[in-house]
Design a protein around this motif. Structure first.
Motif, short mmCIF file in Angstrom:
data_model
loop_
_atom_site.label_atom_id
_atom_site.label_comp_id
_atom_site.label_asym_id
_atom_site.label_seq_id
_atom_site.Cartn_x
_atom_site.Cartn_y
_atom_site.Cartn_z
N THR A 69 0.83 -1.21 0.00
CA THR A 69 0.00 0.00 0.00
C THR A 69 0.86 1.26 0.00
OG1 THR A 69 -1.78 -1.14 1.17
CG2 THR A 69 -1.76 1.27 1.27
N LEU A 70 1.93 1.25 0.81
CA LEU A 70 2.81 2.42 0.83
C LEU A 70 3.52 2.59 -0.51
CD1 LEU A 70 4.01 4.76 2.37
CD2 LEU A 70 5.74 3.23 3.32
N LEU A 71 3.91 1.48 -1.13
CA LEU A 71 4.50 1.58 -2.46
C LEU A 71 3.51 2.19 -3.45
CD1 LEU A 71 6.45 -1.79 -2.84
CD2 LEU A 71 7.41 0.50 -2.92
N ARG A 72 2.27 1.77 -3.36
CA ARG A 72 1.25 2.33 -4.27
C ARG A 72 1.07 3.82 -4.03
NH1 ARG A 72 -3.62 3.70 -3.30
NH2 ARG A 72 -3.68 2.56 -1.32
N ARG A 73 1.06 4.23 -2.77
CA ARG A 73 0.90 5.65 -2.46
C ARG A 73 2.09 6.47 -2.97
NH1 ARG A 73 -0.28 5.79 3.83
NH2 ARG A 73 -0.40 8.05 3.39
N ARG A 87 13.79 -0.23 -0.63
CA ARG A 87 13.86 -0.98 0.63
C ARG A 87 12.59 -1.80 0.86
NH1 ARG A 87 16.78 -0.16 5.60
NH2 ARG A 87 15.64 -0.99 7.40
N LEU A 88 11.43 -1.18 0.57
CA LEU A 88 10.17 -1.90 0.76
C LEU A 88 10.04 -3.05 -0.24
CD1 LEU A 88 7.71 1.08 1.35
CD2 LEU A 88 8.61 -0.50 3.06
N ALA A 89 10.42 -2.81 -1.50
CA ALA A 89 10.30 -3.86 -2.51
C ALA A 89 11.21 -5.04 -2.21
CB ALA A 89 10.60 -3.29 -3.89
#
Length: 510
Positions: free
Chosen positions: A245-249, A269-271
């Motif tokens: 969700t944060l990546l999408r945002r 980092r998230l990916a």
């Protein structure tokens, strides 16, 4: 003996003229023929060069018109149900226009509607140390950083906890939970809480770490970089869906005020938390592509605002006071040393309503855009082996240059297309120079040969006429001398004859 005369006479002039006049006529005819042949060769080369240049101009103009027209038409459809970021990506991946780089949205004054200009303010970790009442600076932040670096976590926690307590006392929350607007203290508190949360995560105290990050997220809306760091830390502690969700945002530009470099680092980092085989990995990588596209578009938007915007305004409102008809405008420029093309069209009615923009701009990589046209010219045009194309942008910078420098005296044919200046040069200038030198040598040799021939002929004529004059003089002298030598004997013979005839001789012996 009378001396022979060799003075110049009319006979000499007639003889030399009879020889030299045809020779001069022949020389003039030969010179003119060589000059005419050279001029015809130069005219033929120039005509062939201009034909090659015209074909190159048509090929490049056709390629640009075709790709730009297709891209602008496709952008109308894609923007109706997608974001500008995804539109730029889909132009390359789905429509096949590899030269499409970015999509911008502009208002009626050519200012950016989307994306927002890059934010170059860095709030973290270059944050000022908080000051106490007497103006002195606390050293807890620096001290805690040193302790964390040396993995002395317990002393670091104590320093940070003490610092946070002091900052809360100096800047307590209001009754409604809001914080006093003392930005220096709030930034220091955010820094301290982020460091404390990192230590708690290492100790696997995830509840305590999440609490620190949530505190930072609650009061850092004024500092998007800090808020993004806090939210990314929370997402790492939560489920994969929260990270996605944060990546999408991030891909949808909800953190448009955050530094692009930080947003990209957070996204990477998230990916990286998604393992191979995870069904969410493909979507995470797709968001990474969109985030990278967003960062590149925002970087170009800053360059547009600094220069291209004003070129567009001049087109919209020329100095004569007339207003442009809103048709498509094209601008060739250089982006970090590379040539690029910006094409701006008027927004459609749905775009005016949904995107609230007056113009849509599509940015193209000019090298990628026209490279196929240049390749087709080189492959299909038989004259391409004899000529080299030079392309210059409006600033005068060379985009394509011949491998071999042209002769300094060579005047290259010139045409324009899409603000590009096209010139054609000989591909093998050494051969051209050799041919020109050969023609000049032939003309020089012709002059020298004719001069030597004329000189030899003149000397031969002079000698011949002089010889004839000498022989004539010898004949005259011979006749004169013979007549003089015979005149006296003949006179004596006649006298003696008359004496005998008058009978005046005395005897037979006399």
């Amino acid at each position: 003996m009378t001396k022979t005369s060799t003075r110049f006479s009319h006979r000499h002039l007639l003889a030399i003229g009879t020889f030299l006049v045809p020779l001069m006529v022949l020389a003039m005819l030969g010179w003119n023929e060589l000059q005419r042949s050279g001029d015809m060769a130069v005219a033929s080369l120039d005509r062939e060069a201009r034909q090659f240049l015209k074909r190159a101009q048509e090929a490049i103009a056709h390629r640009i018109d075709l790709q730009v027209g297709e891209a602008m038409s496709a952008s109308r459809e894609l923007l109706s149900d997608d974001t500008p970021t995804r539109t730029a990506i889909r132009l390359r991946e789905e429509i096949g226009i590899e030269s499409a780089l970015d999509v911008l949205l502009l208002n009626d004054t050519a200012s950016l509607v989307w994306p927002s200009l890059p934010n170059y303010n860095i709030h973290f970790p270059l944050v000022a140390e908080p000051t106490n009442a007497s103006g002195g600076r606390h050293r807890a932040l620096a001290m805690s950083d040193v302790l964390i670096k040396h993995q002395k976590y317990e002393p670091a926690k104590k320093h940070l906890s003490k610092l946070i307590a002091g900052l809360l006392k100096a800047n307590p929350p209001n009754e409604d939970g809001s914080r006093l607007r003392r930005s220096g203290l709030l930034q220091a508190e955010a820094h301290a809480r982020l460091d404390l949360g990192s230590i708690l995560r290492k100790e696997e105290n995830f509840v305590g770490a999440r609490k620190q990050y949530q505190e930072v997220s609650s009061f850092t809306r004024r500092w998007p970089d800090l808020r993004l760091m806090a939210n990314s830390a929370i997402a790492e502690l939560d489920s994969p869906e929260d990270r996605l969700t944060l990546l999408r945002r991030l891909a949808e530009d909800e953190y448009d005020d955050a530094t692009d470099g930080l947003a990209g680092a957070v996204a990477d980092r998230l990916a990286a938390t998604f393992e191979v085989g995870d069904t969410r990995l493909e979507l995470a990588e797709r968001y990474l592509v969109e985030i990278q596209q967003l960062a590149e578009t925002r970087a170009f938007a800053g360059k547009y605002a600094l220069g291209l915007k004003y070129r567009f305004l001049v087109r919209l409102w020329p100095e004569d006071g007339t207003e442009a008809d809103g048709s498509e405008q094209r601008f060739v420029h250089r982006l970090e040393g590379e040539p690029a093309l910006l094409v701006i069209r008027s927004a459609t009615v749905p775009e005016l309503d949904s995107l609230e923009c007056s113009y849509v701009a599509v940015h193209f990589d000019l090298y990628t855009l026209i490279a196929p046209a240049l390749a087709s010219i080189a492959a299909d045009d038989l004259a391409a082996a004899n000529y080299a194309l030079s392309i210059t942008d409006p600033s005068g910078a060379l985009m394509w240059t011949p491998k071999n420098p042209a002769p300094s005296s060579y005047v290259a044919p010139l045409v324009y297309t899409n603000e590009l200046a096209l010139r054609v040069y000989p591909a093998n200038p050494k051969q051209v120079m050799a041919d020109a030198q050969s023609a000049a040598t032939k003309r020089t040799l012709l002059v020298l040969v004719l001069f030597m021939t004329a000189l030899g002929g003149a000397l031969w004529s002079w000698r011949s006429v002089s010889r004839e004059a000498e022989l004539a003089n010898l004949k005259i002298n011979l006749v004169s001398r013979v007549s003089h030598e015979l005149k006296t004997p003949l006179s004596l013979i006649r006298m003696y004859g008359e004496t005998i005839g008058m009978g005046r001789v005395r005897d037979n012996n006399q």
